[in-house]
Design a protein around this motif. Sequence first.
Motif, PDB file in Angstrom:
ATOM      1  N   UNK A 256      -4.454 -13.524  69.329  1.00 44.31           N
ATOM      2  CA  UNK A 256      -4.144 -14.574  70.306  1.00 44.31           C
ATOM      3  C   UNK A 256      -3.684 -15.867  69.640  1.00 44.31           C
ATOM      4  N   UNK A 257      -2.806 -16.580  70.324  1.00 39.65           N
ATOM      5  CA  UNK A 257      -2.345 -17.896  69.888  1.00 39.65           C
ATOM      6  C   UNK A 257      -2.985 -18.946  70.777  1.00 39.65           C
ATOM      7  N   UNK A 258      -3.240 -20.125  70.205  1.00 40.17           N
ATOM      8  CA  UNK A 258      -3.950 -21.175  70.926  1.00 40.17           C
ATOM      9  C   UNK A 258      -3.225 -22.506  70.804  1.00 40.17           C
ATOM     10  N   UNK A 259      -3.300 -23.292  71.879  1.00 41.15           N
ATOM     11  CA  UNK A 259      -2.800 -24.660  71.868  1.00 41.15           C
ATOM     12  C   UNK A 259      -3.782 -25.520  72.656  1.00 41.15           C
ATOM     13  N   UNK A 260      -3.935 -26.778  72.267  1.00 43.02           N
ATOM     14  CA  UNK A 260      -4.839 -27.692  72.963  1.00 43.02           C
ATOM     15  C   UNK A 260      -4.070 -28.874  73.525  1.00 43.02           C
ATOM     16  N   UNK A 261      -4.546 -29.353  74.669  1.00 48.17           N
ATOM     17  CA  UNK A 261      -3.998 -30.549  75.306  1.00 48.17           C
ATOM     18  C   UNK A 261      -5.141 -31.504  75.582  1.00 48.17           C
ATOM     19  N   UNK A 262      -4.938 -32.792  75.341  1.00 47.96           N
ATOM     20  CA  UNK A 262      -5.976 -33.773  75.676  1.00 47.96           C
ATOM     21  C   UNK A 262      -5.954 -34.078  77.170  1.00 47.96           C
TER      22      UNK A 262
END
Length: 130
Positions: A2-8
């Motif tokens: 899996x690939x992950x990205x974060x947003x504030x």
Amino acid sequence: MPSTIEFPFSADEALLTIPIALSHADFSISANALLDTGSTVNLLTYSIGVQLGAIWEEQTVRLPLAGNLATVEARGLFAHVQIGTLEPVRLAFAWAQVSQIPFILGQTNFFREFDVCFQRSRRTIEIIRL
């Protein structure tokens, strides 16, 4: 893997949205989409569909909406969604014939393609592409 990205997000935000790129045919736009775990479907506003080059009369699959949108006509529309640097994914949308509604990512099929973790203490939304 899996690939992950974060947003504030801000602690005082009532509704959690993420920026996405949306494409259909030869058109693409950027928009903020509301993450709604209580929504049965992905919901696309009429104006966004038009910006994507979709033609209402060519969409033959009619979809019933519920709740306060039960009287609104909606048609099925597929579009590709890219979130940050994650691989694009083809999602199904209920394209509603109104524009004064939120652009929603819901259970069918956003939450089937992505895991989402709301981390209030870190003030982040983590999106994981399955």
